[in-house]
Design an enzyme around this catalytic site. Structure first.
Site, PDB file in Angstrom:
ATOM      1  CG  ASN A 129      30.341   0.629 -35.192  1.00  0.00           C
ATOM      2  OD1 ASN A 129      31.422   0.261 -34.978  1.00  0.00           O
ATOM      3  ND2 ASN A 129      29.347   0.049 -34.756  1.00  0.00           N
TER       4      ASN A 129
ATOM      5  N   GLY B 143      19.089   1.985 -32.015  1.00  0.00           N
ATOM      6  CA  GLY B 143      18.441   2.877 -30.889  1.00  0.00           C
ATOM      7  C   GLY B 143      17.877   4.282 -31.438  1.00  0.00           C
TER       8      GLY B 143
HETATM    9  N1  LIG Z   1      31.918  -6.655 -25.739  1.00  0.00           N
HETATM   10  C1  LIG Z   1      32.743  -6.193 -26.226  1.00  0.00           C
HETATM   11  N2  LIG Z   1      34.094  -6.312 -25.968  1.00  0.00           N
HETATM   12  C2  LIG Z   1      35.139  -5.731 -27.004  1.00  0.00           C
HETATM   13  N3  LIG Z   1      34.785  -4.934 -27.940  1.00  0.00           N
HETATM   14  C3  LIG Z   1      33.589  -4.636 -28.207  1.00  0.00           C
HETATM   15  C4  LIG Z   1      32.536  -5.322 -27.603  1.00  0.00           C
HETATM   16  N4  LIG Z   1      31.294  -4.769 -27.790  1.00  0.00           N
HETATM   17  C5  LIG Z   1      31.279  -3.908 -28.790  1.00  0.00           C
HETATM   18  N5  LIG Z   1      32.798  -3.711 -29.154  1.00  0.00           N
HETATM   19  C6  LIG Z   1      33.594  -2.871 -29.947  1.00  0.00           C
HETATM   20  O1  LIG Z   1      32.698  -1.601 -30.357  1.00  0.00           O
HETATM   21  C7  LIG Z   1      32.697  -1.927 -31.841  1.00  0.00           C
HETATM   22  C8  LIG Z   1      31.060  -1.479 -31.930  1.00  0.00           C
HETATM   23  O2  LIG Z   1      30.425  -2.634 -31.659  1.00  0.00           O
HETATM   24  P1  LIG Z   1      28.844  -3.045 -32.455  1.00  0.00           P
HETATM   25  O3  LIG Z   1      29.280  -3.097 -33.722  1.00  0.00           O
HETATM   26  O4  LIG Z   1      28.528  -4.314 -31.525  1.00  0.00           O
HETATM   27  O5  LIG Z   1      28.100  -1.910 -32.039  1.00  0.00           O
HETATM   28  P2  LIG Z   1      26.463  -1.733 -32.555  1.00  0.00           P
HETATM   29  O6  LIG Z   1      25.781  -1.011 -31.412  1.00  0.00           O
HETATM   30  O7  LIG Z   1      26.013  -2.895 -33.254  1.00  0.00           O
HETATM   31  O8  LIG Z   1      26.658  -0.269 -33.628  1.00  0.00           O
HETATM   32  P3  LIG Z   1      25.755  -0.041 -35.019  1.00  0.00           P
HETATM   33  O9  LIG Z   1      24.467   0.392 -34.655  1.00  0.00           O
HETATM   34  O10 LIG Z   1      26.728   0.934 -35.515  1.00  0.00           O
HETATM   35  O11 LIG Z   1      25.885  -1.305 -35.761  1.00  0.00           O
HETATM   36  C9  LIG Z   1      32.907  -3.303 -32.149  1.00  0.00           C
HETATM   37  O12 LIG Z   1      33.412  -3.277 -33.409  1.00  0.00           O
HETATM   38  C10 LIG Z   1      34.029  -3.627 -31.302  1.00  0.00           C
HETATM   39  O13 LIG Z   1      35.240  -3.005 -31.584  1.00  0.00           O
END
Ligand SMILES: Nc1ncnc2c1ncn2[C@@H]1O[C@H](COP(=O)(O)OP(=O)(O)OP(=O)(O)O)[C@@H](O)[C@H]1O
Length: 855
Positions: free
Chosen positions: A289, A546
């Protein structure tokens, strides 16, 4: 249509789940160690016999069913019982799902049955294959029919769940429900208008199911329940890295603030502007990510009695500090380091003595490129600041613009220019600290080290930026001050020269400590800017990593997976308990639903005395702590523990090569994970050595000093300070968090990462299936199949017909009316039960009733 329901055959088979045979792992994420996993994997649900085709449920139905989850996973013993009980002859010609290592499942037609399983032909290739019973799952009559709520499926199993998610994702629909749980599959693409203010308006005040599944529907539900029950609410967002947790959390906060924050004035804006700050200091590019949160958080939005936003609070957990000094190839340090280089003014850049990323040891081993939103924004960053001409485009990360956003957000939070300068100086000071190298000091007969000649400049810069005396910093890094405990005069201070590797470890410990305390301070400043004196209730959104399992699993995974065990236990208890209580209240005749209790796994970690966290702390108190001794003791003290084994029991070859005293094989609810314990002792200890603490206490920067509260009084005889270890602090934080969650109403969002390449709209079935299993979703389905996940109140049912009824019938008591209606429609009694205030339906039966009964 309803008449056909009577004739439907009932019954089915069930098979024990053996996920191991399906190697559903994604390319760079290894599956949990499969050893002994048949004993802990969730149970596969039944395969029921064929049924006549049916219509899709009416979209226009006026009866609103409230769909509630029933319960979670089940025991292996139970699964064996089910196999026996439900063995059913095959249904030749029937379409079913069979396990597939790539797609998760493939559609096939049953052609024969043998003692060992089915013979089938694959629908897409006509190839004949053989499968064991447990590898075959019921399919819907029409496998191309998709539903918003998976509970509307007639056959609830992991194959139909995966298929429904796939069908919806192909239609660019990222959300679906499993009862009240929202499944969200990352689109990796901005969907126009999907989170717009217009959408926010559309979802306001709407019950779940009234509109398309959406994260806003969950946010609205939590708000309505907070108001209705006058009780705080929590939304637990989970999923693996890159699944979309943080984006979901942001959408929820936006929804709540936009709807009910208008009167909160600057607080609303400050609440929303917490993100650029937290992301700059707590997020980094990883292989999974580009904007990965390297810490867990629980963000609370507080509401006043009138329902308006009153303030907020952020709690954070377990910031990954190892990243500050070292990153895996292809990953980056925290965004702030690159933002400062890319976005600072020429004056600031010069004052901080910054350089290109490759000039700093703490950045040079990782990915050196900057992020930009578009090719156009590349020109924002001066060429003289690039290390690498490769810019990465990302819609969420732009080093230059994010720095400007960060500055504004910090100002909005109430930080003054002096405080901003303190932050920049501290961050740059850490970069310079990292460049200090050491060499053997030939002039020292005790074998100590000294700062290398070419690092002298960095000592000067680091000292200047951190408010230290150069000479003190140099000495503090190369020697350790100790108090004698035996021999000579007790308590005499002596200076012990350090070897190069010890000095490097001390330097890195200092950098990590300063950075993590800076992060704590920033969070506390955020919290000061969003006070909530007026609060009566809150909605909290939990965003934690997770379940994790990699080729090498260390202390970070150990803590994260412990946290997931606790949350899974909460999930099981909360959902099961609430459902059972409702069944009892409604006087339903439902047998008690069993689920797999993972309490023993939690105990293995947190038990007093022989629990793994306590053993680790005990090890740290020994004069010469050793990870091998800790590992040995962990095995000895828990010899008969079902959840713990030696690495040699692993099914993964590289893990089997570990010695017994080098690893722990733990059987988690989501699968077995083998932990390499090599750095457990060091990683569990984030305390600075005494002499470095003293060094910081002498800083001319009062802010830096305030980050390190003086521990002079509690300082023991010489070496480390007595304070909580990382593990025990995390354990206590989790206890507080869980108490908080227990006291609230809860909502669950399970985020799914669709593929490892981060490609938009690419559905990797096997990887998604694995995540659904780890999230406990497939086992939830099994238990829903045993319960009554859909229900509607007699009042709602009655009022949806009332207008169309003849006057005589329209005066009937709603419950009596419902009874008459069900009898008239010839509904099959096992498909529903009448409670005191509601009628409850088996999975999929409400949709049938709804479509068949609309007239
Ligand atoms: N609903 C959405 N619409 C469009 N793009 C999304 C969406 N959700 C996530 N993304 C894309 O996926 C990427 C990763 O999402 P996010 O950072 O929320 O993941 P995470 O589960 O919080 O990961 P981590 O545990 O590594 O922080 C975002 O930077 C974005 O580019």
């Amino acid at each position: 249509m309803l008449r056909t329901l009577d004739k439907r055959q009932k019954g089915g088979t069930a098979s024990e789940n053996s996920v191991k045979s399906k190697s559903v792992n994604a390319s760079n994420v290894k599956k949990p160690d499969a050893s002994s996993e048949t004993t802990i994997k969730p149970t596969r649900p039944e395969i029921t016999k064929s049924e006549p085709p049916r219509e899709p449920p009416s979209q226009k139905s006026e009866i609103r069913s409230e769909v509630i989850l029933t319960s979670s996973s089940s025991t292996p013993i139970a699964s064996r019982r089910i196999i026996k009980r439900n063995s059913v002859p095959p249904d030749y010609g029937r379409i079913v799902w069979i396990t597939d290592p790539d797609a998760g499942f493939q559609a096939a037609r049953i052609v024969d049955l043998s003692k060992s399983g089915f013979t089938l032909t694959l629908l897409h290739s006509n190839e004949t294959v053989n499968r064991k019973y447990e590898e075959v799952f019921s399919s819907e009559e029409d496998p191309n029919k998709s539903v918003e709520d998976n509970c509307a499926l007639m056959h609830l199993n992991e194959a139909t769940l995966l298929n429904n998610c796939r069908l919806r994702y192909k239609q660019k629909k990222i959300y679906s429900y499993v009862a009240n749980i929202l499944i969200s599959i990352n689109p990796y693409q901005t969907i126009d208008g999907f989170y717009s203010s217009q959408k926010i308006k559309e979802y306001r005040g709407k019950s779940l199911g009234q509109k398309e599944p959406h994260i806003y529907a969950i946010a609205d539900k939590s708000f309505r329940e907070m108001r209705r029950h006058r009780k705080s609410q929590s939304i637990i967002v989970s999923g693996e890295s890159g699944a979309g947790k943080t984006e979901s959390q942001k959408a929820i906060l936006r929804y709540l603030c936009e709807n009910w924050g208008a009167d909160a004035g600057p607080i609303q804006q400050r609440l929303l502007e917490t993100n650029p700050i937290l992301e700059a200091f707590g997020n980094a590019k990883t292989l999974r990510n580009n904007n990965s949160s390297r810490f867990g958080k629980f963000v609370q939005i507080h509401f006043a009695d009138n329902g308006n936003v009153a303030g907020g609070h952020v709690s954070h957990y377990l910031l990954e500090t190892s990243r500050i000094c070292r990153q895996t190839s292809g990953e980056r340090n925290y965004h702030i380091f690159y933002q400062l280089i890319a976005g600072s003014s020429p004056e600031l850049y010069k004052y901080l003595a910054l350089g290109q990323p490759h000039c700093f040891n703490y950045l040079s081993k990782g990915f050196l490129g900057f992020f930009t939103h578009s090719v156009n924004s590349q020109t924002n960053i001066l060429k003289s600041r690039w290390s690498d001409s490769r810019f990465s485009e990302d819609s969420m990360v732009d080093d230059y613009l994010d720095f400007q956003r960060l500055e504004n957000a910090l100002k909005l939070t109430g930080l003054n220019e002096k405080e901003l300068m303190f932050i920049w100086s501290t961050v740059a000071g850490i970069l310079h600290l990292g460049n200090i190298e050491f060499e053997e000091n030939h002039g020292d007969s005790r074998g100590g080290c000294k700062v290398s000649q070419r690092s002298e400049g960095y000592v000067d810069q680091a000292a200047r930026l951190l408010g230290l005396e150069t000479i003190e910093l140099r000495m503090g890094l190369c020697a350790r001050i100790m108090q004698t405990t035996k021999g000579g005069a007790r308590g005499t201070l002596i200076r012990v020269p350090l070897k190069s590797y010890e000095a490097i470890a001390g330097r890195d410990a200092l950098s990590k400590s300063i950075y993590s305390k800076l992060f704590d301070w920033l969070v506390s400043r955020i919290n000061r800017s969003i006070p909530f004196e007026e609060s009566t209730h809150f909605i909290g959104v939990l965003d934690v990593a997770g379940f994790e399992y990699y080729a090498v699993n260390s202390f970070e995974q150990f803590c994260i997976n412990f946290c997931n065990e606790k949350l899974q236990n909460f999930f099981n208890e909360r959902i099961l308990k609430e459902e059972q209580e409702l069944y009892e209240k409604e006087a339903l005749n439902v047998r008690r639903i069993e689920f797999m209790d993972n309490k023993d796994c939690i105990d293995l970690f947190e038990m007093k005395g022989k629990g793994l966290f306590d053993l680790l702390d005990e090890e740290a108190r020994l004069p010469t702590p050793s990870y091998k001794n800790f590992t040995k003791r962990a095995h000895e003290e828990n010899r008969k523990h079902f959840r713990l084994d030696t690495p040699r029991k692993s099914k993964v070859k590289t893990h089997r090569e570990m010695r017994d005293d080098e690893g722990l094989l733990i059987r988690h609810y989501a699968g077995s994970v083998c932990y390499e314990t090599k750095q457990f002792v060091e990683k569990n200890d984030d305390q600075l050595h005494n002499s470095l603490q003293i060094l910081i206490e002498q800083s001319a920067s009062p802010l830096l000093v305030s980050l390190f509260p003086s521990a002079t009084s509690s300082r023991p005889s010489g070496n480390k300070l007595k304070s909580q270890s990382v593990g025990s602090k995390f354990k206590s934080q989790l206890t507080i968090l869980l108490e908080k969650l227990q006291s609230t109403g809860t909502h669950f969002v399970r985020c799914i990462k669709p593929n490892n390449q981060m490609d938009a709209w690419n559905f990797d079935g096997a990887a998604i299936l694995s995540q659904l299993q780890c999230a406990g979703m497939t086992s939830v389905l099994k238990l829903m199949q045993d319960g009554f996940p859909s229900r509607t109140s007699f009042g709602d049912l009655y009022s949806s017909y009332q207008r169309k009824l003849p006057p005589k019938l329209a005066r009937l008591d709603p419950r009596l009316f419902a009874k008459c209606l069900f009898r008239a429609l010839g509904l099959d009694p096992p498909d529903f039960q009448f409670g005191v205030t509601k009628v409850f339906f088996r999975a999929g039966k409400f949709a049938e009733f709804d479509s068949g009964s609309s007239f």
